[in-house]
Design a protein around this motif. Structure first.
Motif, PDB file in Angstrom:
ATOM      1  N   ALA A 191      -1.697  -7.556  -7.440  1.00 44.98           N
ATOM      2  CA  ALA A 191      -0.358  -7.122  -7.833  1.00 44.98           C
ATOM      3  C   ALA A 191       0.692  -7.735  -6.929  1.00 44.98           C
ATOM      4  O   ALA A 191       1.770  -8.140  -7.387  1.00 44.98           O
ATOM      5  CB  ALA A 191      -0.270  -5.592  -7.787  1.00 44.98           C
ATOM      6  N   GLY A 192       0.401  -7.835  -5.640  1.00 43.85           N
ATOM      7  CA  GLY A 192       1.351  -8.434  -4.711  1.00 43.85           C
ATOM      8  C   GLY A 192       1.565  -9.907  -4.956  1.00 43.85           C
ATOM      9  O   GLY A 192       2.634 -10.449  -4.680  1.00 43.85           O
ATOM     10  N   ARG A 193       0.549 -10.587  -5.506  1.00 43.24           N
ATOM     11  CA  ARG A 193       0.685 -12.012  -5.792  1.00 43.24           C
ATOM     12  C   ARG A 193       1.475 -12.269  -7.069  1.00 43.24           C
ATOM     13  O   ARG A 193       2.269 -13.197  -7.152  1.00 43.24           O
ATOM     14  CB  ARG A 193      -0.704 -12.637  -5.955  1.00 43.24           C
ATOM     15  CG  ARG A 193      -1.482 -12.796  -4.672  1.00 43.24           C
ATOM     16  CD  ARG A 193      -2.816 -13.417  -4.979  1.00 43.24           C
ATOM     17  NE  ARG A 193      -3.536 -13.743  -3.753  1.00 43.24           N
ATOM     18  CZ  ARG A 193      -4.694 -14.388  -3.724  1.00 43.24           C
ATOM     19  NH1 ARG A 193      -5.247 -14.769  -4.853  1.00 43.24           N
ATOM     20  NH2 ARG A 193      -5.288 -14.648  -2.589  1.00 43.24           N
ATOM     21  N   ARG A 194       1.216 -11.447  -8.082  1.00 43.01           N
ATOM     22  CA  ARG A 194       1.772 -11.741  -9.403  1.00 43.01           C
ATOM     23  C   ARG A 194       3.127 -11.101  -9.646  1.00 43.01           C
ATOM     24  O   ARG A 194       3.895 -11.560 -10.494  1.00 43.01           O
ATOM     25  CB  ARG A 194       0.800 -11.251 -10.475  1.00 43.01           C
ATOM     26  CG  ARG A 194      -0.544 -11.950 -10.417  1.00 43.01           C
ATOM     27  CD  ARG A 194      -1.499 -11.330 -11.402  1.00 43.01           C
ATOM     28  NE  ARG A 194      -2.827 -11.928 -11.299  1.00 43.01           N
ATOM     29  CZ  ARG A 194      -3.893 -11.505 -11.945  1.00 43.01           C
ATOM     30  NH1 ARG A 194      -3.795 -10.467 -12.753  1.00 43.01           N
ATOM     31  NH2 ARG A 194      -5.050 -12.093 -11.796  1.00 43.01           N
ATOM     32  N   THR A 238       0.832  -1.208   0.000  1.00 45.17           N
ATOM     33  CA  THR A 238       0.000   0.000   0.000  1.00 45.17           C
ATOM     34  C   THR A 238       0.865   1.255   0.000  1.00 45.17           C
ATOM     35  O   THR A 238       1.764   1.385   0.840  1.00 45.17           O
ATOM     36  CB  THR A 238      -0.925   0.023   1.228  1.00 45.17           C
ATOM     37  OG1 THR A 238      -1.753  -1.144   1.218  1.00 45.17           O
ATOM     38  CG2 THR A 238      -1.819   1.263   1.221  1.00 45.17           C
ATOM     39  N   PRO A 239       0.605   2.202  -0.889  1.00 49.20           N
ATOM     40  CA  PRO A 239       1.358   3.472  -0.893  1.00 49.20           C
ATOM     41  C   PRO A 239       0.813   4.421   0.173  1.00 49.20           C
ATOM     42  O   PRO A 239       0.135   5.408  -0.121  1.00 49.20           O
ATOM     43  CB  PRO A 239       1.120   3.996  -2.312  1.00 49.20           C
ATOM     44  CG  PRO A 239      -0.227   3.473  -2.685  1.00 49.20           C
ATOM     45  CD  PRO A 239      -0.343   2.111  -2.033  1.00 49.20           C
ATOM     46  N   TRP A 240       1.125   4.136   1.424  1.00 51.78           N
ATOM     47  CA  TRP A 240       0.543   4.896   2.537  1.00 51.78           C
ATOM     48  C   TRP A 240       0.820   6.390   2.423  1.00 51.78           C
ATOM     49  O   TRP A 240      -0.064   7.217   2.671  1.00 51.78           O
ATOM     50  CB  TRP A 240       1.066   4.364   3.869  1.00 51.78           C
ATOM     51  CG  TRP A 240       0.693   2.951   4.167  1.00 51.78           C
ATOM     52  CD1 TRP A 240       1.514   1.867   4.190  1.00 51.78           C
ATOM     53  CD2 TRP A 240      -0.618   2.464   4.489  1.00 51.78           C
ATOM     54  NE1 TRP A 240       0.804   0.735   4.499  1.00 51.78           N
ATOM     55  CE2 TRP A 240      -0.499   1.063   4.698  1.00 51.78           C
ATOM     56  CE3 TRP A 240      -1.874   3.061   4.623  1.00 51.78           C
ATOM     57  CZ2 TRP A 240      -1.588   0.272   5.026  1.00 51.78           C
ATOM     58  CZ3 TRP A 240      -2.961   2.280   4.952  1.00 51.78           C
ATOM     59  CH2 TRP A 240      -2.823   0.893   5.146  1.00 51.78           C
ATOM     60  N   GLY A 241       2.028   6.742   2.062  1.00 51.98           N
ATOM     61  CA  GLY A 241       2.384   8.153   1.976  1.00 51.98           C
ATOM     62  C   GLY A 241       1.501   8.915   1.004  1.00 51.98           C
ATOM     63  O   GLY A 241       1.056  10.035   1.279  1.00 51.98           O
ATOM     64  N   LYS A 242       1.220   8.317  -0.157  1.00 53.16           N
ATOM     65  CA  LYS A 242       0.381   8.971  -1.160  1.00 53.16           C
ATOM     66  C   LYS A 242      -1.056   9.095  -0.664  1.00 53.16           C
ATOM     67  O   LYS A 242      -1.721  10.112  -0.925  1.00 53.16           O
ATOM     68  CB  LYS A 242       0.431   8.190  -2.467  1.00 53.16           C
ATOM     69  CG  LYS A 242       1.800   8.201  -3.144  1.00 53.16           C
ATOM     70  CD  LYS A 242       1.793   7.391  -4.432  1.00 53.16           C
ATOM     71  CE  LYS A 242       3.164   7.418  -5.096  1.00 53.16           C
ATOM     72  NZ  LYS A 242       3.198   6.627  -6.347  1.00 53.16           N
ATOM     73  N   ASN A 251      -4.112   3.012  -8.392  1.00 53.18           N
ATOM     74  CA  ASN A 251      -3.876   2.611  -9.778  1.00 53.18           C
ATOM     75  C   ASN A 251      -2.719   3.393 -10.392  1.00 53.18           C
ATOM     76  O   ASN A 251      -1.940   2.840 -11.186  1.00 53.18           O
ATOM     77  CB  ASN A 251      -5.141   2.808 -10.612  1.00 53.18           C
ATOM     78  CG  ASN A 251      -6.127   1.664 -10.435  1.00 53.18           C
ATOM     79  OD1 ASN A 251      -5.842   0.676  -9.761  1.00 53.18           O
ATOM     80  ND2 ASN A 251      -7.294   1.793 -11.027  1.00 53.18           N
ATOM     81  N   GLY A 252      -2.586   4.668 -10.042  1.00 52.25           N
ATOM     82  CA  GLY A 252      -1.444   5.446 -10.509  1.00 52.25           C
ATOM     83  C   GLY A 252      -0.138   4.886  -9.973  1.00 52.25           C
ATOM     84  O   GLY A 252       0.877   4.839 -10.684  1.00 52.25           O
ATOM     85  N   HIS A 253      -0.165   4.451  -8.724  1.00 48.48           N
ATOM     86  CA  HIS A 253       1.020   3.829  -8.112  1.00 48.48           C
ATOM     87  C   HIS A 253       1.398   2.542  -8.842  1.00 48.48           C
ATOM     88  O   HIS A 253       2.587   2.300  -9.124  1.00 48.48           O
ATOM     89  CB  HIS A 253       0.716   3.545  -6.640  1.00 48.48           C
ATOM     90  CG  HIS A 253       1.751   2.733  -5.937  1.00 48.48           C
ATOM     91  ND1 HIS A 253       3.000   3.218  -5.616  1.00 48.48           N
ATOM     92  CD2 HIS A 253       1.738   1.444  -5.501  1.00 48.48           C
ATOM     93  CE1 HIS A 253       3.693   2.281  -5.005  1.00 48.48           C
ATOM     94  NE2 HIS A 253       2.964   1.197  -4.927  1.00 48.48           N
ATOM     95  N   LEU A 254       0.400   1.734  -9.185  1.00 52.14           N
ATOM     96  CA  LEU A 254       0.661   0.487  -9.906  1.00 52.14           C
ATOM     97  C   LEU A 254       1.132   0.763 -11.328  1.00 52.14           C
ATOM     98  O   LEU A 254       1.968   0.027 -11.861  1.00 52.14           O
ATOM     99  CB  LEU A 254      -0.594  -0.384  -9.916  1.00 52.14           C
ATOM    100  CG  LEU A 254      -1.058  -0.899  -8.548  1.00 52.14           C
ATOM    101  CD1 LEU A 254      -2.390  -1.630  -8.673  1.00 52.14           C
ATOM    102  CD2 LEU A 254      -0.016  -1.797  -7.914  1.00 52.14           C
TER     103      LEU A 254
END
Length: 327
Positions: free
Chosen positions: A314-317, A30-34, A126-129
């Motif tokens: 995303a974390g799985r793949r 998780t991008p907590w900061g964003k 989604n932007g982070h990914l």
């Protein structure tokens, strides 16, 4: 901060549970900061006398844990007291403080809903990914899934939710709403979410599920005729829609029929990716029934659920921050 005896005992245990691994995965991807930067301008500030607001980071983590475990406001409050792993994820030490109560979380949810922040959380994740190269934006898979709503009329109005509706699937009728989703065909990650009443036809929302950069789009047989609809005429998108079951069964047993069957099988294998985020939402996050009344509140929740479903997938793949798979 000095650890309590319960924290030391918990950290020394020899087995990590599935919940431990799952929360560790969510925490790492998780991008907590964003997300903090996104919500902070809307979060209450300390002004004058009175009890200061609980920290944003803690409330956000409590909200995320609630969504990932399909709990009510009272349920996540109780879970914090019951589960050391959830306490550690939220950042609560019961030896020094109590957990935020259900009313505090209710106000936080209302803050997110009133300012449209759940949709922005979805877009931010989604932007982070996309920055990680996980959104290819070349093709889109469109689909819809039914989410049941409580049919009970035991409320002060004596009526069912007026914004929900009956929908027929196969030979069965279902009361509730639909979650229409557009997925990236390469990664299987959801890039668009629309919530409607259950009786809205899938094909009417197809155009709104496209992000505009794709060259191809795929859908099941419910999207037959989508390319001929006025809102889709003139778009540079090639639609690959599944053949109706009756026509597929009637294919001749010759070379052309077998080639057509192989093509349908290939299209189905690509469309199958849509089942992955739906599985996360309904089975892992336990969101099989709407929790609130009205489309607006339930659609706002869907943005958060699909955002974190994307993170789980995303974390799985893929390898993000050298995270481990939760299961």
């Amino acid at each position: 901060m000095q650890k309590s005896f319960s924290d030391l005992e918990y950290s020394a245990k020899k087995k990590l549970t599935r919940r431990d691994r799952f929360l560790a995965e969510i925490d790492s991807v998780t991008p907590w900061g964003k997300l903090h930067k996104l919500i902070e301008p809307f979060y209450p500030k300390v002004e004058g006398a009175g009890r200061p607001p609980i920290g944003l980071a803690r409330m956000l983590r409590m909200y995320v844990a609630q969504q990932c475990f399909g709990l009510s406001d009272e349920g996540i409050e109780d879970a914090i007291y019951d589960s050391q792993s959830i306490r550690a994820f939220v950042g609560i030490d019961l030896g020094r403080e109590s957990a935020p109560d259900a009313t505090t979380l209710l106000k936080f949810r209302h803050l997110l809903e009133a300012n449209g922040l759940t949709r922005q959380i979805f877009d931010t994740i989604n932007g982070h990914l996309a920055e990680k190269g996980l959104m290819m934006r070349e093709g889109t898979i469109v689909d819809a899934t039914l989410i049941a709503a409580p049919p009970s009329t035991k409320n002060k109005n004596g009526k069912r939710d007026p914004e929900m509706h009956q929908s027929k699937k196969g030979n069965d009728w279902h009361f509730g709403m639909k979650a229409h989703v557009g997925l990236d065909a390469a990664s299987g990650l959801v890039h668009t979410v629309i919530g409607t009443a259950g009786n809205v036809a899938d094909v009417t929302q197809a155009h709104a599920l496209l992000h505009g950069d794709e060259t191809a789009a795929l859908g099941d047989a419910g999207y037959q005729g989508v390319g001929k609809r006025p809102e889709n005429i003139g778009k540079s998108v090639t639609w690959h829609v599944a053949m109706k079951r009756s026509k597929r069964k009637a294919l001749p047993n010759n070379k052309l029929g077998r080639l057509t069957e192989k093509l349908e099988h290939l299209k189905a294998s690509v469309r199958a990716k849509v089942e992955h985020p739906v599985h996360v939402i309904k089975n892992l996050f336990r969101h099989r029934k709407t929790r609130y009344r009205g489309l607006a509140k339930n659609t706002a929740q869907l943005f958060t659920l699909f955002a974190f479903a994307n993170l789980v997938l995303a974390g799985r793949r893929f390898t993000i921050n050298e995270s481990r798979n939760p299961f």
